[in-house]
Design a protein around this motif. Structure first.
Motif, PDB file in Angstrom:
ATOM      1  N   PHE A  33       0.792  -1.225   0.000  1.00  0.00           N
ATOM      2  CA  PHE A  33       0.000   0.000   0.000  1.00  0.00           C
ATOM      3  C   PHE A  33       0.832   1.287   0.000  1.00  0.00           C
ATOM      4  CE2 PHE A  33      -2.561  -3.190   2.420  1.00  0.00           C
ATOM      5  CZ  PHE A  33      -3.458  -3.465   1.405  1.00  0.00           C
ATOM      6  N   SER A  34       1.920   1.333   0.772  1.00  0.00           N
ATOM      7  CA  SER A  34       2.654   2.590   0.937  1.00  0.00           C
ATOM      8  C   SER A  34       3.772   2.786  -0.084  1.00  0.00           C
ATOM      9  CB  SER A  34       3.255   2.669   2.351  1.00  0.00           C
ATOM     10  OG  SER A  34       2.238   2.689   3.314  1.00  0.00           O
ATOM     11  N   GLY A  35       4.001   1.814  -0.946  1.00  0.00           N
ATOM     12  CA  GLY A  35       5.036   1.962  -1.958  1.00  0.00           C
ATOM     13  C   GLY A  35       6.208   1.047  -1.701  1.00  0.00           C
ATOM     14  N   ALA A  36       6.476   0.151  -2.661  1.00  0.00           N
ATOM     15  CA  ALA A  36       7.568  -0.822  -2.529  1.00  0.00           C
ATOM     16  C   ALA A  36       8.766  -0.399  -3.358  1.00  0.00           C
ATOM     17  CB  ALA A  36       7.094  -2.199  -2.956  1.00  0.00           C
ATOM     18  N   ASP A  37       9.895  -1.023  -3.078  1.00  0.00           N
ATOM     19  CA  ASP A  37      11.128  -0.733  -3.809  1.00  0.00           C
ATOM     20  C   ASP A  37      11.326  -1.681  -4.985  1.00  0.00           C
ATOM     21  OD1 ASP A  37      12.088   1.270  -1.810  1.00  0.00           O
ATOM     22  OD2 ASP A  37      12.002  -0.496  -0.527  1.00  0.00           O
ATOM     23  N   LEU A  38      10.777  -2.884  -4.884  1.00  0.00           N
ATOM     24  CA  LEU A  38      10.856  -3.853  -5.970  1.00  0.00           C
ATOM     25  C   LEU A  38       9.466  -4.383  -6.247  1.00  0.00           C
ATOM     26  CD1 LEU A  38      13.508  -6.444  -6.775  1.00  0.00           C
ATOM     27  CD2 LEU A  38      11.152  -7.235  -6.588  1.00  0.00           C
ATOM     28  N   ASP A  39       9.064  -4.310  -7.513  1.00  0.00           N
ATOM     29  CA  ASP A  39       7.730  -4.752  -7.904  1.00  0.00           C
ATOM     30  C   ASP A  39       7.870  -5.810  -8.993  1.00  0.00           C
ATOM     31  OD1 ASP A  39       5.072  -5.074  -8.429  1.00  0.00           O
ATOM     32  OD2 ASP A  39       4.698  -3.027  -9.087  1.00  0.00           O
ATOM     33  N   ALA A  40       7.451  -7.030  -8.687  1.00  0.00           N
ATOM     34  CA  ALA A  40       7.521  -8.127  -9.646  1.00  0.00           C
ATOM     35  C   ALA A  40       6.384  -9.097  -9.358  1.00  0.00           C
ATOM     36  CB  ALA A  40       8.857  -8.850  -9.551  1.00  0.00           C
ATOM     37  N   PRO A  41       5.834  -9.761 -10.387  1.00  0.00           N
ATOM     38  CA  PRO A  41       4.710 -10.668 -10.164  1.00  0.00           C
ATOM     39  C   PRO A  41       5.114 -11.997  -9.531  1.00  0.00           C
ATOM     40  CG  PRO A  41       5.346 -10.674 -12.478  1.00  0.00           C
ATOM     41  CD  PRO A  41       6.174  -9.619 -11.821  1.00  0.00           C
ATOM     42  N   ALA A  42       6.416 -12.263  -9.479  1.00  0.00           N
ATOM     43  CA  ALA A  42       6.867 -13.574  -8.982  1.00  0.00           C
ATOM     44  C   ALA A  42       7.997 -13.394  -7.983  1.00  0.00           C
ATOM     45  CB  ALA A  42       7.304 -14.442 -10.143  1.00  0.00           C
ATOM     46  N   VAL A  43       7.722 -12.669  -6.925  1.00  0.00           N
ATOM     47  CA  VAL A  43       8.755 -12.378  -5.928  1.00  0.00           C
ATOM     48  C   VAL A  43       9.278 -13.653  -5.287  1.00  0.00           C
ATOM     49  CG1 VAL A  43       9.202 -11.214  -3.734  1.00  0.00           C
ATOM     50  CG2 VAL A  43       7.846 -10.075  -5.490  1.00  0.00           C
ATOM     51  N   ASP A  44       8.408 -14.691  -5.204  1.00  0.00           N
ATOM     52  CA  ASP A  44       8.820 -15.926  -4.546  1.00  0.00           C
ATOM     53  C   ASP A  44       9.922 -16.654  -5.307  1.00  0.00           C
ATOM     54  OD1 ASP A  44       6.903 -16.283  -6.584  1.00  0.00           O
ATOM     55  OD2 ASP A  44       6.403 -18.281  -5.838  1.00  0.00           O
ATOM     56  N   ARG A  45      10.173 -16.259  -6.576  1.00  0.00           N
ATOM     57  CA  ARG A  45      11.247 -16.874  -7.364  1.00  0.00           C
ATOM     58  C   ARG A  45      12.511 -16.019  -7.374  1.00  0.00           C
ATOM     59  NH1 ARG A  45       7.724 -17.344 -12.493  1.00  0.00           N
ATOM     60  NH2 ARG A  45       9.755 -17.138 -13.519  1.00  0.00           N
ATOM     61  N   LEU A  46      12.560 -15.015  -6.523  1.00  0.00           N
ATOM     62  CA  LEU A  46      13.692 -14.104  -6.513  1.00  0.00           C
ATOM     63  C   LEU A  46      14.446 -14.163  -5.184  1.00  0.00           C
ATOM     64  CD1 LEU A  46      11.973 -10.947  -8.063  1.00  0.00           C
ATOM     65  CD2 LEU A  46      13.373 -12.636  -9.261  1.00  0.00           C
ATOM     66  N   ARG A  47      15.762 -14.148  -5.265  1.00  0.00           N
ATOM     67  CA  ARG A  47      16.588 -13.961  -4.078  1.00  0.00           C
ATOM     68  C   ARG A  47      17.091 -12.521  -4.096  1.00  0.00           C
ATOM     69  NH1 ARG A  47      20.126 -17.591  -4.899  1.00  0.00           N
ATOM     70  NH2 ARG A  47      21.904 -16.325  -5.584  1.00  0.00           N
ATOM     71  N   ILE A  48      16.760 -11.775  -3.055  1.00  0.00           N
ATOM     72  CA  ILE A  48      17.055 -10.344  -3.011  1.00  0.00           C
ATOM     73  C   ILE A  48      18.072 -10.082  -1.911  1.00  0.00           C
ATOM     74  CG2 ILE A  48      16.073  -8.042  -2.700  1.00  0.00           C
ATOM     75  CD1 ILE A  48      13.337  -9.407  -3.504  1.00  0.00           C
ATOM     76  N   GLU A  49      19.220  -9.523  -2.289  1.00  0.00           N
ATOM     77  CA  GLU A  49      20.299  -9.288  -1.336  1.00  0.00           C
ATOM     78  C   GLU A  49      20.632  -7.787  -1.298  1.00  0.00           C
ATOM     79  OE1 GLU A  49      23.580 -12.337  -1.324  1.00  0.00           O
ATOM     80  OE2 GLU A  49      22.719 -12.742  -3.299  1.00  0.00           O
ATOM     81  N   PRO A  50      20.158  -7.076  -0.274  1.00  0.00           N
ATOM     82  CA  PRO A  50      20.556  -5.671  -0.115  1.00  0.00           C
ATOM     83  C   PRO A  50      22.048  -5.561   0.217  1.00  0.00           C
ATOM     84  CG  PRO A  50      18.558  -6.174   1.126  1.00  0.00           C
ATOM     85  CD  PRO A  50      19.145  -7.479   0.703  1.00  0.00           C
ATOM     86  N   LYS A  51      22.703  -4.572  -0.352  1.00  0.00           N
ATOM     87  CA  LYS A  51      24.131  -4.364  -0.165  1.00  0.00           C
ATOM     88  C   LYS A  51      24.395  -2.968   0.401  1.00  0.00           C
ATOM     89  CE  LYS A  51      25.317  -8.290  -2.184  1.00  0.00           C
ATOM     90  NZ  LYS A  51      26.068  -9.371  -1.500  1.00  0.00           N
TER      91      LYS A  51
END
Length: 631
Positions: A64-82
């Protein structure tokens, strides 16, 4: 908790409830106490992440408040903040690496670099906006609620907004800022969040396609803060950009464009070079019009062969005058009348079945193609390997039109590869970044170029505002600034030659006027001013900068202070009527007293509270003062 400790500031995060939150950001020790970011209230009609100072959020976490990454299949992504601390500065770099762990491609509709929280519920936003010939105009807005957004869809950072934003409380004071290292299309927005903080999102524009097993990195986002407000924040950015730059001398240049335009005749160019050398210029740059088919802006781009077979001899004649030689190029563009386009019409961005859009009578090469990249690399190798060129003005005079944003990353990557290739193979070559003026001023370009052309507008009064905005975000050693004829194309309001020189001294001094029309008196004045600039150049390029209305102060490492000042307002009327000197208050003085070049002595208290005096007249409308510390 994790604390990233910079030169005088720190940035502290903590893992909570399945995500990472910001705890504190400010001067050392600000993390020792209750966090100003933590939400203390009940959460209704949204998720917990929507109300949290979350460092990086997907659209599934924060719907609702605004995301940094928008994708329809987030469950298939590994996201590593650096995170990366830049040593010796107050800058923290943030980005993410996204890996597709599935067996089919995933399309990222948004690829943000970071979510950045600031403890202000009613923020004062400072940003830089404009258009071609009006870049870097400083603007401010107070945002009591809602969202503020900037972006570029031009395929370059663009003239409309700089990818840079500063945030303060509505009353001013401490400043926080972000600057994006991305040479393509981008976005930055700031929102007042439900829990009463300001959150910034920044990154490249999507879509970004990630193939199976592929890892994509977002652009680096630089974060900075300063308790000394916008001026202090600017000094943080300057210090950081000096870590990106090579320790090369930025030489006084002459560029022949405004004198000759497309009519590049070597006898006239040589006559200009002789005059330039005589007044102390160190570098002669031939602009557009030197290559085959380039009689005007309808032809030639892509066919990078000198129109005159005696080009090599001309280069050596210029160098025999004691001048370095530079050349203008626009590698990414092509003219429809060129040989290159006739042989490779498929190399430009286009859509099958549709007309190709001309801007400035040219098309844009698809630099994301490997064959286009190899052609441009070999072209640059041929030019730089065949002639004694030590300076390239790299221009780009049109945005992308038929280019899909999904192709943005490939174009940017190969643009960076070309700049990296030039730097590695030809380290003696200084590169000036230009895109129809200031359309390509971002940290990724700055890391690969040595100077930046802020604007095609060299009108002195307009340029004051352009340079003020530029210095708010970028360091003076990057700012190419020319002395041009007055009245000129952009600004018919006359200013003295001294005004135009002192203005151009604020960065990397250049001359773009028609020297063949200057009088002996003008040439003599220019000779003195260029010699004086060379004596203070190192302080201007490396000193700490303090800006005030119509003046800029530079403080060198040895304590020497240089003040450049201009008069743009009314005169006092003195000596014909009672009037007082104009005053420029100085700040951040390290010594207790100073002496100027004429031997006058000033206390630091006087310079700070009474100010440095200037007595303006209609003819004397700019000046500079050098103050040496007294031990």
């Amino acid at each position: 908790m994790t604390t990233y400790r910079m030169k005088t500031t720190s940035y502290t995060t903590a893992d909570r409830d399945g995500w990472t939150e910001l705890v504190a950001w400010g001067p050392h020790g600000v993390e020792d106490g209750p966090s100003p970011f933590t939400n203390q209230g009940e959460i209704h009609f949204m998720t917990a992440a929507d109300a949290a100072p979350i460092e990086y959020a997907t659209s599934w976490q924060r719907p609702f408040s605004g995301a940094d990454l928008d994708a329809p299949a987030v469950d298939r992504l590994r996201i590593e903040p650096k995170y990366e601390v830049v040593p010796g500065t107050d800058v923290l770099l943030r980005w993410v690496e996204v890996t597709n762990t599935g067996d089919s491609e995933v399309v990222l509709e948004r690829l943000g670099s970071a979510g950045v929280c600031v403890p202000t519920g009613k923020p004062l936003l400072t940003f830089l906006s404009g258009q071609w010939a009006r870049e870097f105009q400083r603007r401010q807005v107070v945002l009591p609620a809602g969202r503020f957004q900037m972006e570029s869809r031009f395929g370059v950072p663009g003239h409309g907004y700089a990818p840079w934003l500063a945030v303060q409380d509505a009353e001013g004071g401490q400043a926080w800022g972000v600057s994006l290292a991305w040479s393509g299309s981008w976005e930055i927005d700031a929102s007042v969040e439900p829990a009463g903080i300001t959150r910034i999102r920044a990154g490249r524009l999507g879509p970004v396609v990630v193939g199976p097993g592929e890892t994509v990195a977002s652009p680096r986002l630089a974060l900075a803060s300063s308790v000394d407000g916008l001026d202090g924040l600017a000094r943080v950015w300057h210090e950081y950009e000096r870590t990106l730059s090579r320790p090369v001398e930025r030489k006084v240049l002459y560029n022949s464009w405004e004198a000759t335009g497309f009519d590049v005749q070597f006898d006239r160019q040589l006559a200009l070079a002789k005059r330039a050398a005589a007044i102390g210029v160190e570098l002669f740059v031939v602009d557009d019009g030197w290559f085959v088919g380039r009689d005007d802006d309808t032809g030639g781009l892509g066919d990078w062969e000198p129109a005159d077979p005696s080009f090599g001899e001309f280069v050596e004649e210029v160098r025999a005058l004691g001048l370095d030689f530079g050349l203008w190029v626009e590698p990414e563009s092509v003219s429809p009348k060129s040989r290159l386009y006739a042989e490779h019409p498929d190399w430009v961005y286009h859509r099958d079945g549709h007309d190709r859009t001309l801007i400035r009578n040219q098309l844009l090469l698809n630099l994301g193609r490997e064959d286009v990249f190899e052609f441009l690399r070999s072209t640059l190798d041929r030019l730089l390997g065949s002639y004694a060129i030590s300076y390239l003005k790299w221009d780009m005079n049109r945005p992308a039109t038929e280019r899909d944003l999904a192709l943005d990353g490939a174009h940017v990557a190969n643009y960076h590869r070309l700049l990296d290739h030039v730097r590695e193979r030809y380290p003696h070559v200084t590169v000036e970044a230009c895109a129809g003026g200031g359309g390509r001023t971002d940290l990724a370009t700055i890391a690969r170029a040595d100077v930046v052309w802020p604007s095609d507008n060299t009108g002195p009064l307009d340029r004051l505002a352009i340079q003020d905005g530029f210095l708010l975000a970028h360091a003076p050693h990057l700012m190419s600034s020319w002395v041009t004829d007055s009245p000129g194309f952009f600004d018919p309001r006359p200013r003295s030659l001294r005004f135009r020189f002192v203005l151009a001294m604020a960065g990397v001094l250049g001359i773009g006027a028609d020297l063949s029309r200057w009088t002996d008196e003008q040439l003599a004045e220019a000779t003195v001013l260029i010699a004086q600039y060379k004596e203070i150049r190192s302080i201007i390029h490396s000193g700490q900068v303090c800006r005030s209305p119509n003046a800029v102060q530079y403080s060198g490492a040895d304590g020497t202070v240089v003040v450049l000042a201009w008069n743009t307002g009314e005169l006092t009327g003195a000596p014909f009527v009672p009037g007082r000197s104009s005053r420029v208050p100085l700040t951040a003085l390290a010594a207790e007293s100073y002496v100027d070049e004429s031997g006058r002595r000033f206390s630091a208290s006087h310079l700070t509270h009474a100010g440095l005096a200037f007595d303006w007249t209609p003819e004397f409308d700019a000046d500079f003062t050098v103050l040496h510390p007294v031990s």
